[in-house]
Structures are given as structure tokens and as C-alpha cells.
Write a protein that holds these residues in place. Structure first.
Motif, mmCIF file in Angstrom:
data_model
loop_
_atom_site.group_PDB
_atom_site.id
_atom_site.type_symbol
_atom_site.label_atom_id
_atom_site.label_comp_id
_atom_site.label_asym_id
_atom_site.label_seq_id
_atom_site.Cartn_x
_atom_site.Cartn_y
_atom_site.Cartn_z
ATOM 1 N N VAL A 432 0.713 -1.417 -0.110
ATOM 2 C CA VAL A 432 0.001 0.008 -0.123
ATOM 3 C C VAL A 432 0.986 1.676 -0.065
ATOM 4 C CG1 VAL A 432 -2.111 -1.123 1.178
ATOM 5 C CG2 VAL A 432 -0.317 0.015 2.844
ATOM 6 N N PRO A 433 0.519 2.303 -0.379
ATOM 7 C CA PRO A 433 1.027 3.430 -0.592
ATOM 8 C C PRO A 433 1.673 3.872 0.912
ATOM 9 C CG PRO A 433 -0.901 4.620 -0.947
ATOM 10 C CD PRO A 433 -0.919 2.492 -1.247
ATOM 11 N N LEU A 434 2.265 4.784 0.918
ATOM 12 C CA LEU A 434 2.328 5.306 2.845
ATOM 13 C C LEU A 434 1.875 6.424 3.168
ATOM 14 C CD1 LEU A 434 6.643 5.897 2.895
ATOM 15 C CD2 LEU A 434 5.437 3.112 3.561
ATOM 16 N N THR A 435 0.529 6.889 1.781
ATOM 17 C CA THR A 435 -0.433 7.635 2.228
ATOM 18 C C THR A 435 -1.796 6.948 2.700
ATOM 19 O OG1 THR A 435 -0.155 8.072 0.164
ATOM 20 C CG2 THR A 435 0.272 9.601 0.701
ATOM 21 N N TYR A 436 -1.568 5.499 2.648
ATOM 22 C CA TYR A 436 -2.927 4.722 3.041
ATOM 23 C C TYR A 436 -2.992 5.600 4.397
ATOM 24 C CZ TYR A 436 -5.837 0.676 4.495
ATOM 25 O OH TYR A 436 -6.230 -0.032 4.712
ATOM 26 N N GLN A 437 -4.013 5.425 4.948
ATOM 27 C CA GLN A 437 -5.097 5.761 6.264
ATOM 28 C C GLN A 437 -5.779 3.983 6.548
ATOM 29 O OE1 GLN A 437 -8.169 8.877 6.300
ATOM 30 N NE2 GLN A 437 -6.996 10.089 5.319
ATOM 31 N N LEU A 438 -4.329 4.052 8.113
ATOM 32 C CA LEU A 438 -5.100 3.035 8.301
ATOM 33 C C LEU A 438 -6.683 2.780 8.593
ATOM 34 C CD1 LEU A 438 -1.664 3.079 9.970
ATOM 35 C CD2 LEU A 438 -2.610 1.948 8.603
ATOM 36 N N GLN A 439 -7.141 1.196 9.153
ATOM 37 C CA GLN A 439 -8.327 1.010 8.917
ATOM 38 C C GLN A 439 -8.458 0.336 10.471
ATOM 39 O OE1 GLN A 439 -10.672 2.772 7.621
ATOM 40 N NE2 GLN A 439 -9.458 3.912 7.030
ATOM 41 N N GLY A 464 -0.211 14.361 3.708
ATOM 42 C CA GLY A 464 -1.337 13.036 3.725
ATOM 43 C C GLY A 464 -0.145 12.263 4.066
ATOM 44 N N TYR A 465 1.097 12.233 4.231
ATOM 45 C CA TYR A 465 2.234 11.137 4.933
ATOM 46 C C TYR A 465 2.345 10.511 6.355
ATOM 47 C CZ TYR A 465 4.879 11.014 0.041
ATOM 48 O OH TYR A 465 5.422 10.677 -0.606
ATOM 49 N N ILE A 466 1.951 11.610 7.116
ATOM 50 C CA ILE A 466 2.162 12.065 8.505
ATOM 51 C C ILE A 466 1.198 12.491 9.478
ATOM 52 C CG2 ILE A 466 3.971 12.536 10.530
ATOM 53 C CD1 ILE A 466 6.182 11.401 9.084
ATOM 54 N N LYS A 467 0.776 12.007 10.443
ATOM 55 C CA LYS A 467 -1.179 12.536 10.644
ATOM 56 C C LYS A 467 -0.454 13.095 12.388
ATOM 57 C CE LYS A 467 -5.291 13.285 11.491
ATOM 58 N NZ LYS A 467 -5.633 14.305 11.269
#
Length: 712
Positions: A432-439, A464-467
Motif C-alpha cells: 500500500v502507499p505510505l499515504t494509505y489511511q489505516l483502518q 498526507g504522509y504523517i498524521k
């Protein structure tokens, strides 16, 4: 509750029974579900009917019962989702999918050995993953069936299942307010975990049953007479015996035998309105003395799971304690069935607005270690899950992250070095891309490079890389350390240039020079010069002292005695001095004096930012000073903390300082550009640099503190 599931039902006999309770369309739905099984004698079908019967006793809607019936068959591949979707529709398919998703959590082995935090995360994850709470009720009912089904199993099997159930499922049933299942689960678990204790309590209850029933009936008659005299209408009175597990917990808590537990029996009074609840309470309190410490009003302050009732203990006839619960008929229905009451008679009955709201807020009930405070009733504070996701490490540990977190947030949460070396991520084996939002429920694997090499793009908030602020701070720290080498070269060039301008042709001993500025290494000093933290003019001052005769100062006869013991000026004591408020020197700091016009000598740190301009313009006012031999007392010091904002942060910081016997003189906060971060300015009293160093080290370990340092 009737235990219909204690035998092995015939599916078609069961259908005949259902016809008397449900509408014809629901019976047709059950018949269709049964025909999906290839064999009407399938053990999975029999198990499914037994689980459905548990929920049937709770009067749940037919769709829930049908899903419970299908679940064992679907789990064991006797039924496919395609068949269910084709014959029973999409909503049934979605409910079964939720069930399998929850079930998958219990394939993780040895979760209990991982500690209390992992168990708590697992409980939270159960509800965070599911979109339909009926799936939770089916899972609870299946666990009740399993507890009955393992009666003849080996002791190790029974104890393992009972321990897991008591740690995960009983708290879950409690938080959902499903008391029927909670009490049965707890009693069965105690039966397997402490068989001798269970047997002792059960026998004692059976032995004194007749005497207890006579006493309770007598009290019920007296209460009924009192309420009729008070003109309370349409009330009902029930007598009940505490559940075995409840008695066991009370015996353990009070370290008493069962003979010393006086409120084993209790009365429950049901009335029509809340006002009548308090009328009943007043009538009973006026007739019998009340045990004040045993009084709880869960009507004015309901429990986190929505439970409402008044509990009181009275000193009744024959000086025996009697527990009384007072509630409305509606509260009683809700307390027995919890969230399950929402689906009661769904096919045509009225639904409570209270429970419509309760289901919408279901995910808020997962405050496992403490009850939700009354302030949490504000709508904007209710959702305890909305900003959280729960994901798995490859080893099966659960990691709790904020909503919107990415694989990079996960990597930096695991370890800074894992984040620095992150080059990719897999979710359930897929890149998955590093910008994928974890579920919630994702199993995350981080792909790493041999050497650390973060990208500056990670620090761009729009990328969108780090939250999380913590992950961003760790990445920023890496770049600061990388840039440090460049600042060392820049500092060296700047120093060489200024040495040349000052006609100093030999580079001084940088190690000794660094020590004067409280740096351990020469490169640290050069880095500070390169970043501008240390002015090069300050350094030149130490390399090339001013060519002048020392100013002769006359001691002041009435100068404060404290000054002579703290500061020496050109070997002379007893001179009027004052500590500069701009840099607040501390014993052990390298210091310098500045002769003021009217206030004696102002003592500054040598790296004070206010000194260079003064030295450039008024060289004759600069004077060499040293700390005296007798260093006692307290000195004010300014600290700067960069923190992630959270409830209780200031309390944690001030409590830590108080524990170190450090007095706080002032405190101020300031918002950062990032709304989740703040800067805290604190002025404290310190007696030495060692105490300051220890305080800063401890502050760095306070949760959510990103950086703690002495303010420049």
C-alpha cells in the motif's frame, strides 16, 4: 430466562414453536435459512438454533435470530455468503461479515500474556470493528452456548475458555447493559474456575432457601401495605437472590463468609414514573433505617452503559439488612436487556427514543477502566472511538493510533529507527502507499531500508504522509541532526572569518572554548555558532580579551551579605550585584558581569543574547566575575516545554516538579501553529545545575512532552 438451548432441538419442531411468536414472513425467513444447510441434522445447524434461542429469550428481532442460526454454518463453510445474499439479502450478508470480522480477533493466541493494555485494546477493538451491534450480541450468545457445551470437556479447556470469557466477554456484556447474559456468563465462569467456591455458595443458597423466601415474602407484604397507604399506583414487587458470582465478589471484597453477607436477597419495586421512584424511596426510608454508604442513585446519574435505578439497603424486620432496587417498568426492561431492548418487538412495536440515541452512541461505552464522567454527556465529547483506529503488528500486538494515521505513523510509533528506515508498507500482505489511511483491524508490516533516509516530503502536512504530531517531531529531529553537520561547517567558516578580522592568526583550542560555553564537544560549539545560538562576537571576546586595565571597584560597605558568598568580582567580595532576569544565571553557568549605571553589576550568562551588543558598544563595562565558594539558596530559571496538548498535561508537569521539591514561580502557555501542540513557559526555583539537568530529563519522559529545555 428459559434455557431452551440445553437440548438438541429439531429444526422443524423449532419452526412450529416460532410460529406462535413471530409473523409469518419471519417464519419463512427462518425456514429459508434452515434449507441453506444441506443436512437438517447438521451439528452446526443445531448449534445455530441453540444460539438463536438464547437471543429469542431476549426477544430480539427475527433478523438477528436468523443471523445467529446461520453463523455456525457460515463459519464452518457449510454455507456461503453468495447463497445468503441471494436467498436472504444484503443486510443478512453484512451482519454475517461483521460476525466473522469479530471472530477473527480470537484467533490471536496468547493475548492475555501480552499484558493488561493489550487486553484493553482488544476489548475496544471488538466494538470499533463492528458496524452493527447485533453482531456483538450474537457473539455473546455463542459464548454462553460454548460455556454450556464444555461441561464434559477437560479441566484445562474449561478453565481457559472461562478465563478468556471473564476477561473479555463479561466486561463487554456489562458495558452494553445486557445483564441477562452478563450474570449467566459470570456464574458459569466461576463454576469452571473455582468449582469448590461455586459449589459451597450454591449449596448454602439451597439450604437456606425456604427460610429466605418466607422472610422476603413477609417484607414484600409489608412494603406493599406501605405503598398502598401512600397511594402509589400500579406498582409491582419482586424478590430475588443475588447471582452466585455477585455473592462471590462481595465475599472476596469484604473478606467475609457467605453467612456474613446480609443482602443476598433483595427486593425490586417497579413503578410507572420517576417521581414515584422517589416517593417509594421516601416511604421506605421513613419506615426503616437506611444504610447511607450503600445508597446509589443511578437515575439522576446513570451508569456509562445507560443503567438506571435507585439502590438502597435498609435495616428491615428482625434487624436484617434488605437491599431494595427501585425503578420504572421501562428502566427494568432496559436494565435486563441493555442495548438488546432496541430490537424488542421491532416488527410492529414502538421503539424507545432513549434507545435510538443509545445505539447511535454505542461506541462510547468502551471506557473500560473507569465510568464516563457526567460531563461526557455533551454531544461533542461523546464519541470515544471517532478519532481512534486499532491495528495489528505482524506479531499480533494491537496498536492504538489516531484516526487518519498512515503506515509512517505506525512505523514511528513502533520505533524511531523503524520510521527513519521505512520504505514501504504491506496491509494483509499487499503493498500500500505510505499515504494509505489505516483502518481498524489492519495487520501492518513495515518494509525498511538498510540505512535511515527519510524524505522531506513526509513533513509537508498537505502530502498526507504523517498524521500524528509525535511522528512528525521524530522525523523533524532526524533532519535537524542531519543538518547539524552543515551547521558545523558554517560555524567553522564564520569563526575563522571573525578571527581573521580580529587579527588572530592562530585558531584557539576549540575544546576548551566549548567548555566555557557549556558544550561537551567542539563541534557542538561550532554547530551553535552556525545556527546563531551562540554569537561569534561572544567567542571572540574569550579568545581576545580587551586591552585595558581592569576597572578598580570599591566594595560597598552595606552590600547584602548574600552577594559576597555567591559572586566574586576580580577576587573582591561584598560588591552590589544582581542576577540578570533575561538569562537567569545558575551556579555552574559560565557568567560575565556588566557594570550598570545605578544598580551595581548585572550578572549574565556568557551566552546571553543580550550581551553581545553591550560588549561591542561598552567594552569598558564588561568585567570578569566568578561564582563564590558558598553556593546556597534557590535561583530562578526559565524553562520552555514543547508539548502535545492533552487533558491533565499541566497537572502532570507541576506534580512532577513538586515531587522533586522544585517550586514553580510562574507558568504560561502559548498555542503553536499546529493546533494540537502548545509551548509552556515555566519559571522555577533551582539550587544547582544538577537539579536542573535532572528536572529536564524527567520532564522529557512525561507523556506527550516533545521537548524540554532551559529557555534562552
Amino acid at each position: 430466562m428459559v434455557k431452551r438451548y440445553s437440548h438438541h432441538p429439531d429444526p422443524f419442531v423449532w419452526l412450529d414453536q416460532i410460529q406462535n411468536e413471530r409473523q409469518s414472513a419471519d417464519v419463512d425467513q427462518f425456514r429459508t435459512a434452515i434449507t441453506l444447510f444441506k443436512d437438517s441434522t447438521s451439528p452446526q445447524l443445531i448449534k445455530g438454533i441453540s444460539i438463536a434461542d438464547i437471543l429469542r429469550d431476549m426477544e430480539l428481532d427475527s433478523e438477528t435470530l436468523c443471523a445467529a442460526l446461520l453463523f455456525p454454518g457460515y463459519k464452518n463453510n457449510e454455507i456461503t455468503l453468495a447463497e445468503v445474499n441471494d436467498r436472504l439479502g444484503e443486510s443478512m450478508t453484512k451482519l454475517l461479515t461483521d460476525l466473522i470480522q469479530m471472530e477473527s480477533l480470537f484467533g490471536i493466541k496468547s493475548m492475555r500474556q501480552r499484558g493488561a493494555a493489550q487486553m484493553e485494546n482488544l476489548r475496544k477493538m471488538l466494538l470499533a470493528m463492528v458496524t452493527d451491534v447485533r453482531a456483538v450480541l450474537i457473539i455473546l450468545a455463542e459464548r454462553v452456548w460454548q460455556l454450556h457445551d464444555i461441561k464434559t470437556s477437560e479441566e484445562s479447556v474449561k478453565k481457559h475458555l472461562a478465563q478468556e470469557t471473564l476477561e473479555i466477554f463479561a466486561p463487554l456484556a456489562n458495558r452494553l447493559g445486557v445483564w441477562q447474559l452478563k450474570w449467566e456468563i459470570e456464574d458459569l465462569c466461576l463454576r469452571y474456575l473455582e468449582p469448590e467456591v461455586y459449589s459451597t455458595i450454591a449449596k448454602s443458597l439451597a439450604t437456606k432457601r425456604q427460610e429466605r423466601e418466607v422472610y422476603i415474602q413477609n417484607v414484600m407484604d409489608m412494603v406493599s401495605t406501605l405503598l398502598k397507604q401512600a397511594q402509589v399506583q400500579d406498582f409491582k414487587i419482586h424478590g430475588r437472590v443475588k447471582h452466585i458470582y455477585s455473592i462471590y465478589k462481595k465475599m472476596t471484597r469484604k473478606q467475609a463468609s457467605i453467612d456474613e453477607i446480609y443482602d443476598i436477597s433483595a427486593l425490586r419495586v417497579l413503578v410507572d414514573s420517576v417521581n414515584e421512584c422517589y416517593t417509594v424511596l421516601s416511604v421506605l426510608q421513613n419506615h426503616w433505617p437506611q444504610v447511607l454508604e450503600e445508597f446509589d442513585d443511578y437515575i439522576s446519574q446513570p451508569k456509562a452503559n445507560g443503567y438506571r435505578s435507585i439502590h438502597t439497603v435498609l435495616l428491615g424486620p428482625d434487624n436484617r439488612f434488605v437491599e431494595v432496587q427501585i425503578r420504572t417498568h421501562q428502566m427494568h426492561q432496559e436494565s435486563e436487556l441493555g442495548v438488546a431492548a432496541h430490537w424488542q418487538y421491532k416488527e410492529g412495536g414502538t421503539q424507545s427514543a432513549h434507545y435510538e440515541s443509545k445505539i447511535a452512541l454505542l461506541r462510547q461505552v468502551m471506557a473500560w477502566q473507569k465510568e464516563i464522567s457526567t460531563e461526557a454527556n455533551e454531544p461533542q465529547k461523546l464519541d470515544l472511538f471517532a478519532d481512534q483506529v486499532y491495528v495489528f503488528t505482524p506479531m499480533g500486538d494491537i496498536v492504538n493510533l489516531q484516526q487518519g494515521s498512515t503506515p509512517l505513523d505506525f512505523a514511528y510509533h513502533i520505533h524511531s529507527e523503524v520510521g527513519h528506515r521505512c520504505r514501504g508498507a504491506k496491509i494483509a500482505g499487499n503493498i500500500v502507499p505510505l499515504t494509505y489511511q489505516l483502518q481498524t483491524g489492519d495487520r501492518v508490516e513495515i518494509l525498511t531500508a538498510k540505512h535511515a533516509n527519510p524524505s522531506r516530503d513526509w513533513l509537508n502536512p498537505q502530502s498526507g504522509y504523517i498524521k500524528s504530531a509525535r511522528a512528525r517531531a521524530k522525523a523533524q529531529h532526524w533532519f535537524r541532526m542531519k543538518d547539524a553537520l552543515q551547521y558545523v561547517f558554517a560555524g567553522r567558516e564564520l569563526l575563522d572569518k571573525e578571527l581573521k578580522k580580529a587579527n588572530i592568526h592562530e585558531r584557539p583550542d576549540l575544546a576548551l572554548l566549548a567548555a566555557k560555553f557549556n558544550y561537551k564537544h567542539a563541534d557542538d560549539l561550532l554547530n551553535a555558532i552556525g545556527t546563531g545560538d551562540v554569537k561569534v562576537a561572544q567567542v571572540i571576546h574569550f579568545v581576545k580579551p580587551p586591552l585595558r586595565e581592569p576597572i578598580q571597584l570599591t566594595p560597598l560597605p552595606h552590600a547584602p551579605q548574600q552577594t559576597s558568598s555567591h559572586i566574586q568580582i576580580l577576587g573582591v567580595n561584598n560588591l552590589l550585584t544582581q542576577m540578570a532576569q533575561c538569562c537567569k544565571p545558575l551556579p555552574g553557568d559560565n557568567i560575565i558581569g556588566y557594570i550598570t549605571r545605578n544598580r551595581g553589576i548585572s550578572i549574565h550568562r556568557q551566552d546571553c543574547k543580550n550581551m553581545p551588543s553591550a560588549k561591542d558598544i561598552n567594552q569598558e563595562r564588561i568585567i570578569e566575575v566568578n561564582w563564590g565558594e558558598e553556593l546556597t539558596g534557590k535561583y530562578p530559571v526559565d524553562l520552555l516545554l514543547h508539548v502535545q496538548d492533552r487533558t491533565g498535561m499541566l497537572r502532570d508537569i507541576t506534580t512532577l516538579l513538586a515531587g522533586e521539591k522544585i517550586n514553580v514561580l510562574g507558568l504560561q502557555t502559548q498555542k503553536c501553529l499546529n493546533p494540537q501542540e502548545i509551548e509552556i513557559y515555566i519559571t522555577v526555583e533551582i539550587d544547582s545545575r544538577d537539579q536542573l539537568k535532572k528536572a529536564l530529563l524527567l520532564l522529557q519522559h512525561v507523556p506527550s512532552v516533545l521537548n524540554a529545555k532551559r529557555r534562552e
